[in-house]
Design a protein around this motif. Structure first.
Motif, PDB file in Angstrom:
ATOM      1  N   GLY A   1       9.219   8.790  14.148  1.00  0.00           N
ATOM      2  CA  GLY A   1       8.776   9.902  13.506  1.00  0.00           C
ATOM      3  C   GLY A   1       8.215   9.752  12.165  1.00  0.00           C
ATOM      4  N   TRP A   2       9.003   8.856  11.124  1.00  0.00           N
ATOM      5  CA  TRP A   2       8.393   8.724   9.971  1.00  0.00           C
ATOM      6  C   TRP A   2       7.038   8.304   9.766  1.00  0.00           C
ATOM      7  N   LEU A   3       6.810   7.176  10.861  1.00  0.00           N
ATOM      8  CA  LEU A   3       5.485   6.771  11.016  1.00  0.00           C
ATOM      9  C   LEU A   3       4.268   7.565  11.446  1.00  0.00           C
ATOM     10  N   GLN A   4       4.929   8.357  12.360  1.00  0.00           N
ATOM     11  CA  GLN A   4       3.848   9.417  12.730  1.00  0.00           C
ATOM     12  C   GLN A   4       3.465  10.472  11.783  1.00  0.00           C
ATOM     13  N   THR A   5       4.384  10.755  10.900  1.00  0.00           N
ATOM     14  CA  THR A   5       4.205  11.796   9.771  1.00  0.00           C
ATOM     15  C   THR A   5       3.066  10.940   8.715  1.00  0.00           C
ATOM     16  N   LEU A   6       3.105   9.637   8.423  1.00  0.00           N
ATOM     17  CA  LEU A   6       2.619   8.853   7.494  1.00  0.00           C
ATOM     18  C   LEU A   6       1.251   8.404   7.813  1.00  0.00           C
ATOM     19  N   TYR A   7       1.028   8.257   9.355  1.00  0.00           N
ATOM     20  CA  TYR A   7      -0.160   7.543   9.704  1.00  0.00           C
ATOM     21  C   TYR A   7      -1.585   8.341   9.195  1.00  0.00           C
ATOM     22  N   PRO A   8      -1.426   9.723   9.219  1.00  0.00           N
ATOM     23  CA  PRO A   8      -2.496  10.512   8.999  1.00  0.00           C
ATOM     24  C   PRO A   8      -3.021  10.299   7.338  1.00  0.00           C
ATOM     25  N   ILE A   9      -1.818  10.293   6.648  1.00  0.00           N
ATOM     26  CA  ILE A   9      -2.083   9.928   5.257  1.00  0.00           C
ATOM     27  C   ILE A   9      -2.869   8.776   4.935  1.00  0.00           C
ATOM     28  N   TRP A  10      -2.137   7.617   5.534  1.00  0.00           N
ATOM     29  CA  TRP A  10      -2.636   6.232   5.324  1.00  0.00           C
ATOM     30  C   TRP A  10      -4.063   6.191   5.761  1.00  0.00           C
ATOM     31  N   SER A  11      -4.566   6.851   6.736  1.00  0.00           N
ATOM     32  CA  SER A  11      -5.865   6.740   7.253  1.00  0.00           C
ATOM     33  C   SER A  11      -6.882   7.199   6.265  1.00  0.00           C
ATOM     34  N   ARG A  12      -6.495   7.942   5.079  1.00  0.00           N
ATOM     35  CA  ARG A  12      -7.429   8.270   4.225  1.00  0.00           C
ATOM     36  C   ARG A  12      -7.677   7.279   2.733  1.00  0.00           C
TER      37      ARG A  12
ATOM     38  N   ALA B   1       7.833  15.453   3.920  1.00  0.00           N
ATOM     39  CA  ALA B   1       8.069  15.535   5.777  1.00  0.00           C
ATOM     40  C   ALA B   1       8.675  14.232   6.446  1.00  0.00           C
ATOM     41  N   ALA B   2       8.432  13.206   5.476  1.00  0.00           N
ATOM     42  CA  ALA B   2       9.038  11.983   5.980  1.00  0.00           C
ATOM     43  C   ALA B   2      10.386  11.446   5.397  1.00  0.00           C
ATOM     44  N   GLN B   3      10.710  12.200   4.570  1.00  0.00           N
ATOM     45  CA  GLN B   3      11.945  11.661   3.752  1.00  0.00           C
ATOM     46  C   GLN B   3      13.342  11.739   4.753  1.00  0.00           C
ATOM     47  N   ASP B   4      13.288  12.501   5.784  1.00  0.00           N
ATOM     48  CA  ASP B   4      14.756  12.488   6.542  1.00  0.00           C
ATOM     49  C   ASP B   4      14.444  12.025   7.916  1.00  0.00           C
TER      50      ASP B   4
ATOM     51  N   TYR C   1       0.799  -1.376   0.091  1.00  0.00           N
ATOM     52  CA  TYR C   1       0.163   0.051  -0.194  1.00  0.00           C
ATOM     53  C   TYR C   1       0.955   1.238   0.082  1.00  0.00           C
ATOM     54  N   GLN C   2       1.900   1.116   0.738  1.00  0.00           N
ATOM     55  CA  GLN C   2       3.034   2.220   0.690  1.00  0.00           C
ATOM     56  C   GLN C   2       3.318   2.769  -0.872  1.00  0.00           C
ATOM     57  N   THR C   3       3.239   2.059  -1.935  1.00  0.00           N
ATOM     58  CA  THR C   3       3.694   2.621  -3.082  1.00  0.00           C
ATOM     59  C   THR C   3       2.854   3.944  -3.429  1.00  0.00           C
ATOM     60  N   LEU C   4       1.776   4.141  -2.847  1.00  0.00           N
ATOM     61  CA  LEU C   4       1.288   5.454  -3.165  1.00  0.00           C
ATOM     62  C   LEU C   4       1.970   6.705  -2.417  1.00  0.00           C
ATOM     63  N   THR C   5       2.721   6.351  -1.383  1.00  0.00           N
ATOM     64  CA  THR C   5       3.512   7.402  -0.618  1.00  0.00           C
ATOM     65  C   THR C   5       4.823   7.389  -0.588  1.00  0.00           C
TER      66      THR C   5
ATOM     67  N   ASN D   1      -0.982   7.651  -9.843  1.00  0.00           N
ATOM     68  CA  ASN D   1      -0.682   9.145  -9.679  1.00  0.00           C
ATOM     69  C   ASN D   1      -1.768   9.950  -9.505  1.00  0.00           C
ATOM     70  N   VAL D   2      -2.895   9.806  -9.947  1.00  0.00           N
ATOM     71  CA  VAL D   2      -4.235  10.555  -9.743  1.00  0.00           C
ATOM     72  C   VAL D   2      -4.402  10.431  -8.306  1.00  0.00           C
ATOM     73  N   LEU D   3      -4.495   9.094  -7.566  1.00  0.00           N
ATOM     74  CA  LEU D   3      -4.560   9.075  -6.366  1.00  0.00           C
ATOM     75  C   LEU D   3      -3.766   9.556  -5.394  1.00  0.00           C
ATOM     76  N   ALA D   4      -2.344   9.447  -5.742  1.00  0.00           N
ATOM     77  CA  ALA D   4      -1.375   9.903  -4.945  1.00  0.00           C
ATOM     78  C   ALA D   4      -1.541  11.684  -4.933  1.00  0.00           C
ATOM     79  N   ARG D   5      -1.974  12.136  -6.050  1.00  0.00           N
ATOM     80  CA  ARG D   5      -2.070  13.669  -6.105  1.00  0.00           C
ATOM     81  C   ARG D   5      -3.298  14.254  -5.200  1.00  0.00           C
ATOM     82  N   ALA D   6      -4.428  13.413  -5.193  1.00  0.00           N
ATOM     83  CA  ALA D   6      -5.394  13.538  -4.414  1.00  0.00           C
ATOM     84  C   ALA D   6      -5.160  13.634  -2.948  1.00  0.00           C
ATOM     85  N   LEU D   7      -3.963  12.773  -2.699  1.00  0.00           N
ATOM     86  CA  LEU D   7      -3.832  12.681  -0.939  1.00  0.00           C
ATOM     87  C   LEU D   7      -2.960  13.677  -0.649  1.00  0.00           C
ATOM     88  N   GLN D   8      -2.248  14.673  -1.575  1.00  0.00           N
ATOM     89  CA  GLN D   8      -1.411  15.502  -1.025  1.00  0.00           C
ATOM     90  C   GLN D   8      -1.925  16.891  -0.740  1.00  0.00           C
TER      91      GLN D   8
END
Length: 443
Positions: free
Chosen positions: A84-95, A76-79, A67-71, A436-443
């Motif tokens: 901290g990486w998980l806490q940044t991405l959890y809210p995105i994955w919840s959508r 904010a999670a690159q570094d 599922y992470q292929t979309l993110t 790519n359409v789905l990824a843009r809609a998550l941003q």
């Protein structure tokens, strides 16, 4: 009866029990199984010429979060380190919802296929907005890879001292009930199986001690394998010591999470006693070198594990922490990291390829995969070594030193999935566009 003859490989790297490398050899596949390996074989079926090519068993991926292929490459999670990486991405994955799970699995599985992978596990541990494990299983059927999905879970949210947000956790009763449902619906234990389901609580910091224990009991009652994350970085060790009063390996052992039906992802921070425990119990490890580098987790002691007899396979891990899903590139990285840590002779290209093939198959409980031998399944990767990436190579069989990193052809259970570097089974271009359409809609 269907037959495929792969004829005249320049180098046939069998990964059989004798680890033979044959010149000019053929492989005969009948009804999904390898029935002969040798020279001058004949067939009335399809013939695939492999001159100018190295032929290997299909590679095996022992840890992924499709599922992470979309993110990938979220700024904010690159570094960030793991927590901290998980806490940044959890809210995105919840959508996410069912379509996100399906399309990301399609694309991620295709990326694996193009890198020579024929068998992959997947660890899906969050199910927002009606998403189910069924979504990824449907994608794998369409792509044509041999699939080992694991029903993951998170049950301790942030309000109870866990890491994930409360919106992404489930009740433990519901988790166990759905594990039973997906095993009964999809698990196939046959040697020719294209889908085997596992049970996989996410990690010691996102589920309770009781769920870990109950999941192990359920898995063994159903005869399926068990998977989780373990000892990934220093934060992981500190959490285990503070919350459980012991190291991760001890914690796993106390709950029944060791044995040949168990494999743990990462294990970067296992100490000597934990390595000895895993060797004694034949507990498997999914080594994810690129993700470990990306998150700054460290270099897993793969050399020590292998020398002790721990079963080790490779995993690309999720595409939000890699951020790629190329399994042959992962094998190269595994080789290079052991050399950085322990010297240039610490791991050969052939040993790293062995970990990526029969090593991973054995970790997943699939000894009929990951090798080219009579009686094994017809999972074959064909690599064209006549191109620029291999030009001048004195030993094309040492594939990880000079490439290529994309297959020419790929067969799974004797069926062709990739031909001339392109997916045959579905429209990948359309899937990438949708992703790519789905990824843009998550941003």
């Amino acid at each position: 009866m269907t037959e495929v003859l792969i004829r005249g490989a320049d180098h046939l790297v069998t990964m059989d029990d004798a680890r033979r490398v044959l010149a000019g050899a053929d492989i005969l596949i009948r009804d999904g199984m390898i029935v002969d390996v040798g020279h001058g074989l004949t067939t009335t079926g399809e013939v695939v010429l492999a001159t100018g090519c190295v032929v290997t068993p299909g590679l095996v991926n022992t840890h992924h979060h499709l599922y992470q292929t979309l993110t990938r490459a979220v700024p904010a999670a690159q570094d960030a380190l793991l927590f901290g990486w998980l806490q940044t991405l959890y809210p995105i994955w919840s959508r996410f919802g069912p379509e996100h799970m399906f399309v990301s699995a399609q694309v991620g599985l295709s990326e694996l296929a193009l890198s020579g992978c024929t068998l992959t596990s997947d660890h899906l541990y969050l199910f927002p907005n009606g998403a189910r494990l069924d979504d990824t299983i449907e994608a794998a059927r369409e792509v044509g890879l041999r699939f080992q999905p694991t029903r993951g879970a998170m049950s301790i949210g942030v309000s109870d001292g866990g890491l994930p947000p409360d919106a992404l956790v489930e009740t433990e009763a519901a988790i166990l009930e759905d594990c039973i449902r997906v095993i009964d619906a999809f698990h196939d234990g046959a040697a020719s199986s294209m889908c085997r389901v596992g049970v996989a609580p996410c990690s010691p910091f996102s589920v309770s001690r009781e769920l870990m224990r109950d999941a192990a009991i359920l898995a063994r009652d159903k005869g399926v394998m068990m998977h989780t994350h373990l000892a990934e970085n220093d934060e992981d060790i500190a959490y285990s010591l503070s919350q459980f009063g012991c190291r991760p390996g001890e914690y796993a052992e106390s709950l029944g999470w060791v044995g040949p039906d168990v494999w743990h992802a990462h294990c970067v921070k296992l100490d000597a006693s934990e390595i000895a425990l895993f060797a004694q119990t034949k507990t498997g490890v999914a080594h994810c070198p690129c993700s470990n580098c990306r998150l700054g987790s460290g270099i897993a002691p793969v050399r020590a594990m292998r020398d002790a007899g721990v079963p080790v396979g490779l995993g690309v891990d999720g595409s939000a922490s890699n951020d790629a899903g190329n399994l042959v590139a992962e094998a190269r990285q595994a080789m290079l990291l052991q050399r950085v840590a322990f010297g240039a002779d610490a791991m050969s290209a052939m040993e790293a390829l062995e970990i990526a093939t029969r090593g991973g198959a054995d970790v997943l409980g699939r000894p009929e995969c990951g090798r080219i031998a009579i009686g094994a399944r017809g999972d074959i990767a064909i690599w064209d070594v006549s191109g620029v990436t291999s030009a001048g190579s004195w030993d094309p069989a040492a594939l990880l030193l000079a490439g290529p990193t994309t297959v020419r052809d790929l067969f799974v259970e004797g069926r062709q999935v990739v031909r001339d570097g392109h997916m045959l089974t579905f429209d990948l271009t359309k899937a990438v566009q949708r992703q790519n359409v789905l990824a843009r809609a998550l941003q």
